[in-house]
Design an enzyme around this catalytic site. Structure first.
Site, PDB file in Angstrom:
ATOM      1  N   SER A 150       0.838  -1.196   0.000  1.00 13.82           N
ATOM      2  CA  SER A 150       0.000   0.000   0.000  1.00 13.82           C
ATOM      3  C   SER A 150       0.880   1.256   0.000  1.00 13.82           C
ATOM      4  O   SER A 150       1.703   1.439  -0.890  1.00 13.82           O
ATOM      5  CB  SER A 150      -0.948  -0.045   1.199  1.00 13.82           C
ATOM      6  OG  SER A 150      -1.963   0.909   1.082  1.00 13.82           O
ATOM      7  N   GLU A 244      -9.578  -3.789  -6.252  1.00 14.43           N
ATOM      8  CA  GLU A 244      -9.003  -2.641  -5.559  1.00 14.43           C
ATOM      9  C   GLU A 244      -9.078  -1.367  -6.390  1.00 14.43           C
ATOM     10  O   GLU A 244      -8.778  -1.388  -7.584  1.00 14.43           O
ATOM     11  CB  GLU A 244      -7.526  -2.886  -5.243  1.00 14.43           C
ATOM     12  CG  GLU A 244      -7.229  -4.049  -4.349  1.00 14.43           C
ATOM     13  CD  GLU A 244      -5.776  -4.042  -3.913  1.00 14.43           C
ATOM     14  OE1 GLU A 244      -5.288  -2.969  -3.474  1.00 14.43           O
ATOM     15  OE2 GLU A 244      -5.126  -5.080  -4.021  1.00 14.43           O
ATOM     16  N   HIS A 274      -7.639  -5.312  -0.899  1.00 15.11           N
ATOM     17  CA  HIS A 274      -6.412  -4.558  -0.648  1.00 15.11           C
ATOM     18  C   HIS A 274      -5.526  -5.279   0.368  1.00 15.11           C
ATOM     19  O   HIS A 274      -5.957  -5.582   1.477  1.00 15.11           O
ATOM     20  CB  HIS A 274      -6.790  -3.166  -0.133  1.00 15.11           C
ATOM     21  CG  HIS A 274      -5.645  -2.230   0.019  1.00 15.11           C
ATOM     22  ND1 HIS A 274      -4.855  -1.831  -1.032  1.00 15.11           N
ATOM     23  CD2 HIS A 274      -5.150  -1.596   1.123  1.00 15.11           C
ATOM     24  CE1 HIS A 274      -3.936  -0.981  -0.602  1.00 15.11           C
ATOM     25  NE2 HIS A 274      -4.086  -0.832   0.700  1.00 15.11           N
TER      26      HIS A 274
END
Length: 305
Positions: A150, A244, A274
């Site tokens: 991320s 996502e 995610h």
């Protein structure tokens, strides 16, 4: 050498779909706290303990996670996700330990400073310093790989740009899970997948983006590495879920690496959320993804020697 952007991934079985449905139900039942301190505790509570056979040692700048079987040829540097605001050893340590096991290496989990207390460039400075500390120990750059998820994935890529521009020897490879590469939120899947992503929304992304940037333009390459010069980077591997909103962040970055003549590999995992790797204790597909990622890292490091 330019490498194909897309790798085939394992198909989902009925058992996989049942596991995913249970996870989606659990995610839907939770409500993210508005207070940052409470949200950090909430995020940490999703984590499970680091496996007992993974050795965890404190070191300047973070923790060193060492699985029982390593061949000594590779050291990973891990940058956790959480929008530069959330995330810690408690939320991510268990997954990082399993990735270290899969890659047969020790992994330096960097405890970088988080926003809003420490906005950009604090996290980037800490990541660069952590890499430098590994080289100062006597490691060759070819013995090091960078990994992140991320926001940590975006930070990995920004770190590569910073190191390259400074003339520092680059690591053997970099791998990113569900990376956040574009803080402008301009990717197509922010719109096309906004109703399919159970974890991220554009308003949340905008909120943590503003918190981290603290006035720095979102197109600054050290904030949004998608907008940087991507020539001369080491091989980059990415895994991202098909539902996502950050899917296009990964796709565009890999396209950019390949367009600049580099090696970029992308795996899009059907149905996955995610950073689904964090749910390895309940998702077989998470364990498969960790295994594939670890194997790729070990192979790249071996090829760089």
């Amino acid at each position: 050498m330019t490498t194909s952007a897309q790798h085939d991934v394992p198909l989902m079985s009925d058992d996989d779909r049942a596991e995913l449905d249970r996870l989606l139900t659990a995610l839907a039942a939770d409500e993210w706290p508005e207070d940052i301190g409470e949200a950090r505790k909430f995020y940490d509570a999703w984590g499970v303990p680091v496996a007992d056979d993974i050795k965890v040692e404190e070191r300047p700048g973070g923790h060193l996670l060492t699985p029982p079987e390593t061949d000594g040829s590779l050291t990973g540097l891990y940058l956790h996700g959480g929008g530069y605001v959330y995330g810690s050893l408690r939320s991510h340590g268990h997954m990082v330990g399993e990735l270290a096991r899969a890659a047969r290496c020790r992994m330096f989990f960097v405890d970088y400073r988080r926003a809003p207390e420490h906005p950009y460039p604090a996290a980037l400075d800490d990541a660069v310093a952590a890499y430098g500390s590994l080289l100062a120990e006597g490691l060759s750059a070819r013995e090091v790989v960078l990994v992140g998820d991320s926001a940590g994935g975006g930070l990995v890529l920004a770190t590569l740009l910073k190191l390259r521009n400074a003339g520092t020897a680059l690591p053997a490879a970099a791998a990113c899970i569900s990376p956040w590469t574009d803080l402008t939120g301009s990717g197509e899947t922010y719109r096309t997948l906004e109703h399919e992503d159970p974890m991220l929304t554009k308003p949340v992304v905008e909120l943590v983006s503003a918190s981290y940037r603290a006035g720095t333009p979102p197109t600054d390459p050290y904030v949004s590495p998608l907008f940087g010069d991507l020539a001369g980077l080491p091989p980059v591997f990415m895994q991202v879920g098909s539902r996502e909103i950050l899917l296009s962040d990964a796709q565009r970055f890999i396209d950019g690496v390949r367009g600049a003549g580099g090696t970029g590999v992308l795996e899009v995992w059907p149905g996955m959320v995610h950073v689904w790797h964090l749910h390895h204790s309940r998702l077989a597909k998470a364990r498969e993804a960790v295994t594939r990622l670890g194997g790729w890292l070990h192979g790249q490091a071996a090829g760089a020697r």
